[in-house]
Design a protein around this motif. Structure first.
Motif, PDB file in Angstrom:
ATOM      1  N   SER A 228     -15.619  31.160 -41.650  1.00  0.00           N
ATOM      2  CA  SER A 228     -14.504  30.222 -41.765  1.00  0.00           C
ATOM      3  C   SER A 228     -13.389  30.839 -42.600  1.00  0.00           C
ATOM      4  O   SER A 228     -13.610  31.761 -43.387  1.00  0.00           O
ATOM      5  CB  SER A 228     -14.973  28.913 -42.403  1.00  0.00           C
TER       6      SER A 228
ATOM      7  N   LYS B 180      -9.164  28.936 -48.036  1.00  0.00           N
ATOM      8  CA  LYS B 180      -8.004  28.182 -48.506  1.00  0.00           C
ATOM      9  C   LYS B 180      -7.035  29.091 -49.248  1.00  0.00           C
ATOM     10  O   LYS B 180      -5.819  29.025 -49.041  1.00  0.00           O
ATOM     11  CB  LYS B 180      -8.462  27.046 -49.428  1.00  0.00           C
TER      12      LYS B 180
ATOM     13  N   ARG C 271      -4.278  30.692 -37.717  1.00  0.00           N
ATOM     14  CA  ARG C 271      -5.559  30.282 -37.141  1.00  0.00           C
ATOM     15  C   ARG C 271      -6.678  30.382 -38.174  1.00  0.00           C
ATOM     16  O   ARG C 271      -6.538  31.051 -39.183  1.00  0.00           O
ATOM     17  CB  ARG C 271      -5.897  31.186 -35.951  1.00  0.00           C
ATOM     18  N   ASN C 272      -7.772  29.743 -37.859  1.00  0.00           N
ATOM     19  CA  ASN C 272      -8.970  29.762 -38.697  1.00  0.00           C
ATOM     20  C   ASN C 272      -8.670  29.196 -40.087  1.00  0.00           C
ATOM     21  O   ASN C 272      -9.148  29.696 -41.092  1.00  0.00           O
ATOM     22  CB  ASN C 272      -9.565  31.171 -38.781  1.00  0.00           C
TER      23      ASN C 272
ATOM     24  N   PRO D 204      -9.122  26.619 -42.951  1.00  0.00           N
ATOM     25  CA  PRO D 204     -10.189  25.692 -43.334  1.00  0.00           C
ATOM     26  C   PRO D 204      -9.656  24.262 -43.405  1.00  0.00           C
ATOM     27  O   PRO D 204      -8.470  24.037 -43.637  1.00  0.00           O
ATOM     28  CB  PRO D 204     -10.623  26.183 -44.716  1.00  0.00           C
ATOM     29  N   ARG D 205     -10.527  23.339 -43.201  1.00  0.00           N
ATOM     30  CA  ARG D 205     -10.127  21.926 -43.161  1.00  0.00           C
ATOM     31  C   ARG D 205     -10.294  21.311 -44.547  1.00  0.00           C
ATOM     32  O   ARG D 205     -11.263  20.595 -44.810  1.00  0.00           O
ATOM     33  CB  ARG D 205     -10.949  21.199 -42.108  1.00  0.00           C
TER      34      ARG D 205
ATOM     35  N   SER E 255      -7.444  23.288 -37.541  1.00  0.00           N
ATOM     36  CA  SER E 255      -7.832  24.653 -37.905  1.00  0.00           C
ATOM     37  C   SER E 255      -6.776  25.642 -37.441  1.00  0.00           C
ATOM     38  O   SER E 255      -6.847  26.819 -37.756  1.00  0.00           O
ATOM     39  CB  SER E 255      -9.201  25.006 -37.324  1.00  0.00           C
TER      40      SER E 255
END
Length: 155
Positions: free
Chosen positions: A19, A22, A42-43, A45-46, A72
């Motif tokens: 993942s 941040k 892209r990619n 983190p949530r 994401s």
């Protein structure tokens, strides 16, 4: 513990999805302010700080597009910036607001960024950001909880 000893005799196979981080995504999102071109990140983190950063960029009049919530993938376009400011109300929950200072200076010649908020895990000074901008010719001042910066000679 000095080492792990793994016994098994079978080869490992497969894949692992890694993942995003941040602390990598936030500077990339702030750097999107440097260009009027579309930037796709892209990619991502949530996590809440990324949502807060997208709200901050939108406040500055960047268009932030996501296909899902939580997202994401972020698409960021900043053809113009109407606010060279990161107000306290938007950034009080994260320290990453300081990351917008340099890009705002580069695009607008001035910036006003609330002193960073975030968690209370100890001192994490922003002096390196300020010193770097000063070395590039910026005038830096603090006033009423804000860092105010301008390119030398700009009003």
């Amino acid at each position: 513990m000095d080492k792990f000893l793994i016994k098994g005799g079978k080869a490992l196979r497969g894949s692992v999805a890694v993942s995003g981080a941040k602390n990598s995504a936030l500077p990339v999102m702030a750097a999107a302010l440097l260009t009027s071109d579309k930037v796709v990140v892209r990619n991502v983190p949530r996590v809440r700080d990324l949502v807060t950063m997208s709200k901050l960029l939108a406040f500055m009049d960047a268009k932030v597009t996501v296909a899902a919530v939580p997202a994401s993938v972020y698409e960021i376009e900043a053809p113009r910036l109407n606010h060279a400011e990161a107000p306290y109300e938007l950034v009080k929950t994260m320290r990453a607001s300081i990351l917008t200072l340099g890009p705002l200076m580069a695009r607008a010649g001035v910036a006003r960024v609330s002193l960073p908020g975030g968690c209370a895990i100890g001192a994490r000074p922003v002096d390196l950001h300020l010193k770097a901008l000063e070395q590039m010719g910026a005038e830096i001042a603090t006033s009423h909880g804000y860092i105010e910066a301008k390119v030398h000679g700009n009003s």
